[in-house]
Design a protein around this motif. Structure first.
Motif, PDB file in Angstrom:
ATOM      1  N   LYS A 111       0.900  -1.066  -0.009  1.00  0.00           N
ATOM      2  CA  LYS A 111      -0.100  -0.070  -0.212  1.00  0.00           C
ATOM      3  C   LYS A 111       0.917   1.265  -0.026  1.00  0.00           C
ATOM      4  O   LYS A 111       1.633   1.340   0.947  1.00  0.00           O
ATOM      5  CB  LYS A 111      -0.933   0.040   1.217  1.00  0.00           C
ATOM      6  N   SER A 112       0.659   2.141  -1.074  1.00  0.00           N
ATOM      7  CA  SER A 112       1.463   3.265  -1.131  1.00  0.00           C
ATOM      8  C   SER A 112       0.623   4.522  -0.647  1.00  0.00           C
ATOM      9  O   SER A 112      -0.910   4.285  -0.535  1.00  0.00           O
ATOM     10  CB  SER A 112       1.652   3.837  -2.321  1.00  0.00           C
ATOM     11  N   ARG A 113       1.178   5.394   0.371  1.00  0.00           N
ATOM     12  CA  ARG A 113       0.296   6.418   0.842  1.00  0.00           C
ATOM     13  C   ARG A 113      -0.237   7.396  -0.224  1.00  0.00           C
ATOM     14  O   ARG A 113      -1.123   7.906   0.086  1.00  0.00           O
ATOM     15  CB  ARG A 113       1.184   7.291   1.699  1.00  0.00           C
ATOM     16  N   THR A 114       0.359   7.369  -1.343  1.00  0.00           N
ATOM     17  CA  THR A 114      -0.030   8.300  -2.424  1.00  0.00           C
ATOM     18  C   THR A 114      -0.847   7.607  -3.565  1.00  0.00           C
ATOM     19  O   THR A 114      -1.837   8.165  -4.025  1.00  0.00           O
ATOM     20  CB  THR A 114       0.717   9.144  -2.881  1.00  0.00           C
ATOM     21  N   ARG A 115      -0.502   6.296  -3.819  1.00  0.00           N
ATOM     22  CA  ARG A 115      -1.046   5.652  -4.885  1.00  0.00           C
ATOM     23  C   ARG A 115      -2.096   4.401  -4.484  1.00  0.00           C
ATOM     24  O   ARG A 115      -2.651   3.965  -5.407  1.00  0.00           O
ATOM     25  CB  ARG A 115       0.019   5.008  -5.782  1.00  0.00           C
ATOM     26  N   LEU A 150       8.973  11.920  19.639  1.00  0.00           N
ATOM     27  CA  LEU A 150       7.519  11.365  19.879  1.00  0.00           C
ATOM     28  C   LEU A 150       6.663  12.672  20.040  1.00  0.00           C
ATOM     29  O   LEU A 150       5.494  12.530  19.824  1.00  0.00           O
ATOM     30  CB  LEU A 150       7.719  10.665  21.130  1.00  0.00           C
ATOM     31  N   ARG A 151       7.086  13.865  20.754  1.00  0.00           N
ATOM     32  CA  ARG A 151       6.123  14.738  21.055  1.00  0.00           C
ATOM     33  C   ARG A 151       5.945  15.956  20.025  1.00  0.00           C
ATOM     34  O   ARG A 151       4.811  16.199  19.856  1.00  0.00           O
ATOM     35  CB  ARG A 151       6.560  15.531  22.305  1.00  0.00           C
ATOM     36  N   PHE A 152       6.872  16.120  19.056  1.00  0.00           N
ATOM     37  CA  PHE A 152       6.741  17.196  18.120  1.00  0.00           C
ATOM     38  C   PHE A 152       6.760  16.645  16.641  1.00  0.00           C
ATOM     39  O   PHE A 152       6.332  17.432  15.901  1.00  0.00           O
ATOM     40  CB  PHE A 152       8.050  18.137  18.218  1.00  0.00           C
ATOM     41  N   GLY A 153       7.508  15.509  16.650  1.00  0.00           N
ATOM     42  CA  GLY A 153       7.748  15.018  15.335  1.00  0.00           C
ATOM     43  C   GLY A 153       6.571  14.621  14.328  1.00  0.00           C
ATOM     44  O   GLY A 153       5.551  14.111  15.001  1.00  0.00           O
ATOM     45  N   ASP A 154       6.793  14.372  13.153  1.00  0.00           N
ATOM     46  CA  ASP A 154       5.505  14.026  12.262  1.00  0.00           C
ATOM     47  C   ASP A 154       5.987  12.715  11.492  1.00  0.00           C
ATOM     48  O   ASP A 154       7.546  12.241  11.918  1.00  0.00           O
ATOM     49  CB  ASP A 154       5.331  14.957  11.291  1.00  0.00           C
ATOM     50  N   LYS A 155       5.246  12.070  10.705  1.00  0.00           N
ATOM     51  CA  LYS A 155       5.601  10.911  10.275  1.00  0.00           C
ATOM     52  C   LYS A 155       6.711  11.104   9.134  1.00  0.00           C
ATOM     53  O   LYS A 155       7.311   9.820   8.859  1.00  0.00           O
ATOM     54  CB  LYS A 155       4.435  10.047   9.651  1.00  0.00           C
ATOM     55  N   THR A 156       7.125  12.060   8.911  1.00  0.00           N
ATOM     56  CA  THR A 156       8.089  12.149   7.724  1.00  0.00           C
ATOM     57  C   THR A 156       9.531  12.572   8.177  1.00  0.00           C
ATOM     58  O   THR A 156      10.355  12.573   7.749  1.00  0.00           O
ATOM     59  CB  THR A 156       7.647  13.497   6.685  1.00  0.00           C
ATOM     60  N   LEU A 157       9.422  12.771   9.624  1.00  0.00           N
ATOM     61  CA  LEU A 157      10.876  13.141  10.235  1.00  0.00           C
ATOM     62  C   LEU A 157      12.083  12.239  10.017  1.00  0.00           C
ATOM     63  O   LEU A 157      13.102  12.710   9.627  1.00  0.00           O
ATOM     64  CB  LEU A 157      10.659  13.519  11.806  1.00  0.00           C
ATOM     65  N   ARG A 158      11.699  10.982  10.311  1.00  0.00           N
ATOM     66  CA  ARG A 158      12.846   9.948  10.074  1.00  0.00           C
ATOM     67  C   ARG A 158      13.241   9.935   8.695  1.00  0.00           C
ATOM     68  O   ARG A 158      14.738  10.274   8.556  1.00  0.00           O
ATOM     69  CB  ARG A 158      12.208   8.574  10.151  1.00  0.00           C
ATOM     70  N   ASN A 159      12.605   9.901   7.513  1.00  0.00           N
ATOM     71  CA  ASN A 159      13.338  10.199   6.388  1.00  0.00           C
ATOM     72  C   ASN A 159      13.986  11.631   5.882  1.00  0.00           C
ATOM     73  O   ASN A 159      15.016  11.576   5.486  1.00  0.00           O
ATOM     74  CB  ASN A 159      12.145   9.891   5.076  1.00  0.00           C
ATOM     75  N   ARG A 160      13.307  12.718   6.602  1.00  0.00           N
ATOM     76  CA  ARG A 160      13.884  13.914   6.174  1.00  0.00           C
ATOM     77  C   ARG A 160      15.210  14.106   6.892  1.00  0.00           C
ATOM     78  O   ARG A 160      16.276  14.627   6.302  1.00  0.00           O
ATOM     79  CB  ARG A 160      13.083  14.891   6.690  1.00  0.00           C
ATOM     80  N   LEU A 161      15.120  13.490   8.322  1.00  0.00           N
ATOM     81  CA  LEU A 161      16.510  13.498   8.914  1.00  0.00           C
ATOM     82  C   LEU A 161      17.591  12.726   8.193  1.00  0.00           C
ATOM     83  O   LEU A 161      18.872  13.165   8.125  1.00  0.00           O
ATOM     84  CB  LEU A 161      16.270  13.070  10.424  1.00  0.00           C
ATOM     85  N   GLY A 194       4.581  20.069   9.048  1.00  0.00           N
ATOM     86  CA  GLY A 194       3.265  20.837   8.843  1.00  0.00           C
ATOM     87  C   GLY A 194       3.073  22.157   9.767  1.00  0.00           C
ATOM     88  O   GLY A 194       2.092  22.788   9.717  1.00  0.00           O
ATOM     89  N   SER A 195       4.259  22.418  10.472  1.00  0.00           N
ATOM     90  CA  SER A 195       4.340  23.624  11.353  1.00  0.00           C
ATOM     91  C   SER A 195       5.833  24.064  11.505  1.00  0.00           C
ATOM     92  O   SER A 195       6.749  23.465  10.700  1.00  0.00           O
ATOM     93  CB  SER A 195       3.863  23.260  12.668  1.00  0.00           C
ATOM     94  N   SER A 196       5.831  25.101  12.252  1.00  0.00           N
ATOM     95  CA  SER A 196       6.998  25.621  12.566  1.00  0.00           C
ATOM     96  C   SER A 196       7.055  26.698  13.661  1.00  0.00           C
ATOM     97  O   SER A 196       5.913  27.240  13.760  1.00  0.00           O
ATOM     98  CB  SER A 196       7.631  26.574  11.052  1.00  0.00           C
ATOM     99  N   LEU A 197       8.189  27.244  13.938  1.00  0.00           N
ATOM    100  CA  LEU A 197       8.242  28.238  15.208  1.00  0.00           C
ATOM    101  C   LEU A 197       7.800  29.332  14.582  1.00  0.00           C
ATOM    102  O   LEU A 197       7.021  30.161  15.386  1.00  0.00           O
ATOM    103  CB  LEU A 197       9.720  28.240  15.846  1.00  0.00           C
TER     104      LEU A 197
END
Length: 252
Positions: free
Chosen positions: A21-25, A75-86, A123-126
């Motif tokens: 299952k793809s998140r987009t397709r 865990l408190r501030f991160g989103d699901k994309t953080l791992r790949n972006r990091l 999806g957010s920023s300071l």
């Protein structure tokens, strides 16, 4: 690549078919393709592929160390994309190594500045959550890290989320490590719950790191929102706007 159209939504392998299952397709089914691992690891034509694999594997290991260090904050501030972006940023830092050959370039602390500005929640920023500067400073002779929160009126300066009654600032700092056996965790301090009505006086948040540190230091600032019910402060349910950023990477 085929797409599954039926009501049966499968994931896994059946014979030579791989269902995923793809998140987009959506749901897809694939057949095996490309070169097998044995050929990739031995064929001279795949030398560049092996070099890229080696460097990406090294980058993934360093990114995992950083995630382990910052796990509670992520865990408190991160989103699901953080791992790949990091991992992507760590890979770029690795490519900044101007000494190692292809496939042998490494993550060097002096190139760590590329981590500055990493948003834990894409999806957010300071700057979205708060309209004034939040200066930080590190005094290496004392180990003191400070965040200067200015005097502000939340009604004018903060992003007011539905249901929120209070906000809170977080300051965190940690020494960088590349040793999987020695992983220091961040020193963290939080402000009081700040009402979203009325002017808030300026204040200084402080945490202490080792004195005279010679290591790279990550400094992070976060903002999250709460709803007060009686005397209890509840984090907004599934708040998509919690923000934390690596605002400074101090390189000695």
């Amino acid at each position: 690549m085929a797409k599954q159209k039926s009501f049966i939504k499968m994931q896994g392998k059946v014979g030579d078919l791989s269902f995923s299952k793809s998140r987009t397709r959506g749901y897809e089914v694939r057949t095996p393709g490309g070169a097998d691992r044995q050929r990739i690891m031995t064929d001279p034509n795949f030398q560049r592929t092996r070099e890229n694999m080696a460097e990406f594997g090294s980058a993934a290991a360093v990114a995992k160390l950083i995630r382990t260090q910052l796990n509670n904050l992520m865990l408190r501030f991160g989103d699901k994309t953080l791992r790949n972006r990091l991992t992507s940023i760590v890979h770029r830092i690795q490519k900044a190594d101007d000494v190692g050959a292809r496939g042998e370039r490494v993550f060097k602390p002096e190139n760590s500045g590329l981590l500055k500005g990493l948003e834990f929640n894409v999806g957010s920023s300071l700057t979205f959550m708060f309209g004034l500067d939040l200066p930080v400073a590190l005094d290496r002779t004392t180990g003191e890290v400070t965040l200067a929160i200015p005097t502000f009126d939340p009604q004018r300066t903060a992003t007011l989320l539905p249901g929120a009654t209070h906000m809170r600032f977080t300051l965190a700092a940690v020494e960088q490590t590349l040793d999987p056996l020695l992983i220091p965790r961040p020193e963290v301090i939080e402000s009081a719950y700040i009402p979203l009505i009325g002017e808030h006086p300026g204040e200084i948040l402080k945490v202490d790191l080792p004195v005279d540190s010679t290591k790279v230091v990550y400094i992070m600032v976060g903002i999250d929102m709460f709803q007060q019910v009686n005397s209890v402060y509840y984090s907004l349910m599934d708040n998509p706007y919690n923000a934390m950023s690596i605002v400074e990477v101090d390189i000695p």
